[in-house]
Write an enzyme that holds these catalytic residues in place. Structure first.
Site, PDB file in Angstrom:
ATOM      1  N   SER A 141      36.936  38.411  38.573  1.00  0.00           N
ATOM      2  CA  SER A 141      37.491  39.662  38.054  1.00  0.00           C
ATOM      3  C   SER A 141      36.610  39.949  37.212  1.00  0.00           C
ATOM      4  O   SER A 141      35.423  39.500  37.153  1.00  0.00           O
ATOM      5  CB  SER A 141      38.590  38.671  36.841  1.00  0.00           C
ATOM      6  N   HIS A 338      51.392  43.082  37.630  1.00  0.00           N
ATOM      7  CA  HIS A 338      50.110  42.162  37.228  1.00  0.00           C
ATOM      8  C   HIS A 338      50.710  41.140  36.393  1.00  0.00           C
ATOM      9  O   HIS A 338      50.316  40.728  35.157  1.00  0.00           O
ATOM     10  CB  HIS A 338      49.699  43.431  35.558  1.00  0.00           C
ATOM     11  N   GLY A 392      48.162  32.794  40.213  1.00  0.00           N
ATOM     12  CA  GLY A 392      47.360  33.471  39.320  1.00  0.00           C
ATOM     13  C   GLY A 392      47.379  32.096  38.351  1.00  0.00           C
ATOM     14  O   GLY A 392      46.727  30.811  38.114  1.00  0.00           O
ATOM     15  N   ARG A 393      48.209  32.455  37.293  1.00  0.00           N
ATOM     16  CA  ARG A 393      48.493  31.616  36.122  1.00  0.00           C
ATOM     17  C   ARG A 393      48.170  30.142  36.507  1.00  0.00           C
ATOM     18  O   ARG A 393      48.041  29.457  35.665  1.00  0.00           O
ATOM     19  CB  ARG A 393      49.741  31.519  35.253  1.00  0.00           C
TER      20      ARG A 393
END
Length: 441
Positions: A141, A338, A392-393
């Site tokens: 990131s 996103h 992701g999460r």
């Protein structure tokens, strides 16, 4: 943790991963040992909620507005079902795919998540090591808690991509991309959908944005171009307009910023950092240059001047934008809203995946994210046209609960469920996943 004699970069690394994973878990259970993190997605999220601070969990789990998009991303998967197909020889299954000119051991990659120090002190290092141990590419990131060079050194054999938030400073963009290439990144992922910060109600309720505390800006404070911008700002005349009321919370924020100021003050003592104008100037400079709402398609041509690495555009949802990206000659598109963090009531990504995949017709790879929670979700996305799927999460939850081991177990579990789903659908290779494997509800 998966125990196997097969190296993660071996094409056969994930063959039989579901059998090995279940065997490892159940064998350990005989001695009373349970997994480090919950296996069920909902239980994983709840365990993270109980483990993390309120601010950390809100930042990681939250979405835009009333979070309708977060819900819609998940609901989109409910509109598809996998056909079970028995009586086929599925004793050997291959999860491998081609991505960016390389044969990968699985179709899974890790999405870029910023400010992972909110979840665990090892932050991006832990994620990189876990990903490398399983042969899964990790997208670093732009809002990392550690400089990309440190993350690369922590997992030198890992596969890496770098996510760029397009700054208002072209010199800074150029510098970041040069560093990404030098750090061994295989591609640049330009995130398009965060030129304005989403209306994130959980963070607003807590009046908490980690960047204002000096968190998640390590890529910037380690960059020579950004450091010069900070020095210029610190030397400029000051205005009282930016004065902050002195409260215990403000003092804690100042301490946090000062601790992060070591990169700007050559590792100075905390007392010196508190006195130095540089740490606060760094936060203010970051907030100024982080993104630009003036970014257009024409600006993207600059990226070709700044790097020779493949360029993937992240944040594509509309089919016309996917077509325009293809026409612009990009090397891949990343379908993403996103994770529901930017627009409330956004179009869910899975709903547009088939249309975009049809338009791309295999000419460029398609990365897919938003709403992915398990291996069956990965199978559905692949069947609808994704080349690879980004998680992701869930891995952030694993990081918060059990650090590097937590990330490894989360990723391993997703791969294992994908392997099981493939076999129970009567298939032996990821390439065989297509619409015939699914039933629309």
């Amino acid at each position: 943790m998966v125990t196997s004699s097969v190296a993660p970069d071996d094409p056969a690394a994930h063959r039989g991963i579901s059998r090995r994973t279940q065997s490892d878990i159940y064998r350990a259970g005989i001695s009373g040992t349970r997994p480090a993190v919950p296996v069920a997605p909902a239980a994983l999220e709840e365990a993270a909620r109980k483990t993390l601070s309120a601010e950390a969990f809100a930042y990681i789990a939250g979405g835009a507005g009333a979070e309708h998009t977060v819900t819609a991303n998940r609901a989109a998967f409910d509109r598809w079902q996998v056909w079970p197909r028995p009586l086929r020889d599925v004793s050997e299954r291959d999860l491998g795919v081609e991505f960016l000119g390389t044969r990968r051991t699985s179709p899974l990659i890790l999405a870029p998540l910023g400010v992972m120090e909110l979840a665990h002190p090892d932050a991006d290092r832990a994620v990189a090591r876990a990903a490398a141990s399983l042969g899964v590419p990790y997208t670093l990131s732009n809002q990392a808690s550690l400089p990309m060079e440190h993350v690369a050194a922590a997992a030198p054999s890992g596969s890496r991509l770098f996510q760029l938030y397009w700054s208002s400073s072209d010199d800074l963009n150029r510098s970041l991309l040069a560093r990404a290439a030098a750090s061994g990144c295989e591609a640049i992922v330009v995130t398009l959908d965060t030129h304005l910060l989403g209306w994130r109600t959980r963070d607003l309720d807590l009046a908490y944005l980690p960047f204002t505390r000096g968190l998640g800006i390590a890529q910037y404070t380690s960059d020579p171009v950004f450091r010069e911008l900070v020095r210029q700002r610190a030397a400029a005349p000051k205005s009282d307009a930016s004065a902050v009321k002195v409260t215990p919370t403000a003092v804690a924020a100042a301490l946090s910023i000062a601790r992060k100021g070591a990169a700007l003050t050559e590792g100075g003592r905390l007392r010196d950092n508190l006195r130095s104008p540089l740490p606060r100037a760094a936060v203010e400079t970051f907030l100024d240059v982080f993104s630009t709402p003036a970014l257009t398609w024409d600006d993207l041509a600059k990226a070709r001047e700044w790097t020779t690495l493949p360029i993937i555009l992240k944040g594509i949802v509309h089919p016309d934008d996917a077509q325009r990206a293809l026409d612009a000659g990009v090397d891949g598109i990343w379908i993403s809203n996103h994770g529901g963090r930017q627009i409330d009531r956004s179009v869910p990504t899975l709903d547009v995946l088939p249309t975009i995949a049809e338009r791309m017709a295999g000419r460029v790879p398609i990365v897919f994210d938003s709403g992915v929670r398990g291996g069956a979700d990965v199978a559905i996305a692949l069947a609808l046209g994704a080349t690879v799927v980004a998680l992701g999460r869930p891995y952030a939850y694993g990081l918060g609960i059990a650090g590097e081991q937590g990330v490894r177990e989360v990723v391993r579990n997703v791969l294992a469920e994908l392997d099981i789903t493939l076999g129970l659908a009567g298939l032996t290779a990821v390439a065989q996943l297509d619409r015939d494997a699914l039933r629309a509800v």
